[in-house]
Enzyme design. Structure first.
Site, short mmCIF file in Angstrom:
data_model
loop_
_atom_site.label_atom_id
_atom_site.label_comp_id
_atom_site.label_asym_id
_atom_site.label_seq_id
_atom_site.Cartn_x
_atom_site.Cartn_y
_atom_site.Cartn_z
N GLY A 1 0.84 -1.19 0.00
CA GLY A 1 0.00 0.00 0.00
C GLY A 1 0.87 1.24 0.00
N GLN B 1 2.78 9.91 2.01
CA GLN B 1 4.12 9.32 2.19
C GLN B 1 5.13 9.80 1.14
OE1 GLN B 1 2.25 5.21 2.52
NE2 GLN B 1 4.03 4.95 3.82
N CYS C 1 5.42 -0.51 7.73
CA CYS C 1 5.14 0.76 7.07
C CYS C 1 6.38 1.18 6.30
CB CYS C 1 4.77 1.81 8.12
SG CYS C 1 4.39 3.42 7.39
N LEU C 2 6.19 1.58 5.06
CA LEU C 2 7.34 2.00 4.26
C LEU C 2 7.95 3.29 4.81
CD1 LEU C 2 5.84 1.26 0.73
CD2 LEU C 2 7.44 -0.15 2.05
N HIS D 1 -4.90 1.45 7.27
CA HIS D 1 -3.54 1.98 7.50
C HIS D 1 -3.28 3.18 6.58
CE1 HIS D 1 0.97 1.14 8.11
NE2 HIS D 1 0.97 1.93 7.03
N GLU D 2 -3.68 3.04 5.30
CA GLU D 2 -3.42 4.13 4.33
C GLU D 2 -4.31 5.34 4.61
OE1 GLU D 2 -0.81 3.63 2.83
OE2 GLU D 2 -0.72 1.45 3.02
N HIS E 1 -2.72 7.36 7.15
CA HIS E 1 -1.67 8.24 6.61
C HIS E 1 -2.28 9.54 6.10
CE1 HIS E 1 2.10 6.05 6.74
NE2 HIS E 1 1.61 4.99 6.12
O1 K1U Z 1 1.59 2.33 3.94
C1 K1U Z 1 2.64 1.74 3.92
O2 K1U Z 1 3.60 2.16 4.51
C2 K1U Z 1 2.73 0.42 3.19
C3 K1U Z 1 2.65 -0.76 4.12
C4 K1U Z 1 1.20 -1.23 4.17
C5 K1U Z 1 0.80 -2.19 5.24
C6 K1U Z 1 1.53 -3.33 5.52
C7 K1U Z 1 1.10 -4.21 6.50
C8 K1U Z 1 -0.07 -3.97 7.18
C9 K1U Z 1 -0.77 -2.83 6.90
C10 K1U Z 1 -0.35 -1.94 5.92
C11 K1U Z 1 3.57 -1.84 3.57
O3 K1U Z 1 3.41 -2.29 2.47
S1 K1U Z 1 4.86 -2.41 4.57
C12 K1U Z 1 5.63 -3.68 3.59
C13 K1U Z 1 4.85 -4.95 3.56
O4 K1U Z 1 3.97 -5.16 4.35
C14 K1U Z 1 5.16 -5.98 2.52
C15 K1U Z 1 6.17 -5.83 1.63
C16 K1U Z 1 6.42 -6.80 0.68
C17 K1U Z 1 5.66 -7.94 0.63
C18 K1U Z 1 4.65 -8.11 1.53
C19 K1U Z 1 4.37 -7.13 2.48
ZN ZN Z 2 2.46 3.16 6.23
#
Ligand code: K1U
Ligand code: ZN
Length: 180
Positions: A46, A51, A91-92, A133-134, A137
């Site tokens: 996401g 972000q 979270c990225l 989650h988004e 943000h």
């Molecule tokens: O919003 C963001 O920072 C993105 C975030 C979204 C998220 C992840 C987990 C639970 C709720 C919301 C991410 O994508 S973190 C990376 C991640 O979860 C992932 C990366 C590669 C493969 C699978 C998952």
């Molecule tokens: Zn996030």
């Protein structure tokens, strides 16, 4: 299309509340394309416009394993929430940290698509968690706001240290940390 820089906690720009999109035009569609490219490259499931330092209410998500289920939501609104579920979230903007967060298990959301048309969707599981989650943000909220102050401060300290060590890998936060 272009890769955009992702802001990292505790950058104060992550705390800004995004404004609604007033008209869906080609500039919005280019931004959405950049968001998908940035999310897939990260990699993530996401990304919210906040972000990448764009204060507009736009999010993208794809929880599939093969980039086959892209979702783009403009001006998303949660119409209803149902049940509760606890999941490990990442979270990225908080790279390298995962914490358990409790959220609604199922939600109904209304949004505009990339053609500016209104649609509604009922979602559950990981996609429901990701969309919540988004949307957080877009309201200037991060998953670390749901954990203890002690844990949040530890994460903040580590990320500020990392940013000072490798300033080319992200915006410098060392000077602003004391104010957050
Ligand atoms: O919003 C963001 O920072 C993105 C975030 C979204 C998220 C992840 C987990 C639970 C709720 C919301 C991410 O994508 S973190 C990376 C991640 O979860 C992932 C990366 C590669 C493969 C699978 C998952
Ligand atoms: Zn996030």
């Amino acid at each position: 299309m272009a890769l955009r820089e992702i802001l990292h906690f505790p950058d104060p720009r992550l705390r800004l509340v995004a404004r609604p999109v007033e008209g869906v035009d080609d500039s919005v569609r280019t931004l959405i394309d950049d968001m998908f490219e940035t999310m897939y490259a990260a990699p993530g499931i996401g990304l919210a416009a906040t972000q990448i330092n764009v204060q507009r209410r736009i999010l993208v998500a794809d929880v599939s394993e093969d980039q086959s289920a892209p979702h783009c939501l403009i001006n998303p609104e949660i119409l209803s929430r149902d049940g509760e579920e606890e999941m490990d979230e990442g979270c990225l903007s908080v790279p390298g940290f995962y914490e358990r967060v409790r959220r609604a298990e199922r939600i109904r959301v209304r949004a505009l698509n990339r053609d500016g048309e209104s649609f509604e969707m009922a979602v559950d599981g990981l996609l429901a968690v990701c969309i919540q989650h988004e949307i957080d943000h877009l309201d200037g909220k991060l998953f670390v706001d749901y954990i203890s102050t002690l844990k949040r401060n530890r994460i903040r300290k580590k990320l500020v240290k990392q940013a000072a060590r490798a300033p080319s890998e992200g915006p410098s936060l060392a000077g602003s940390a004391a104010n957050l």
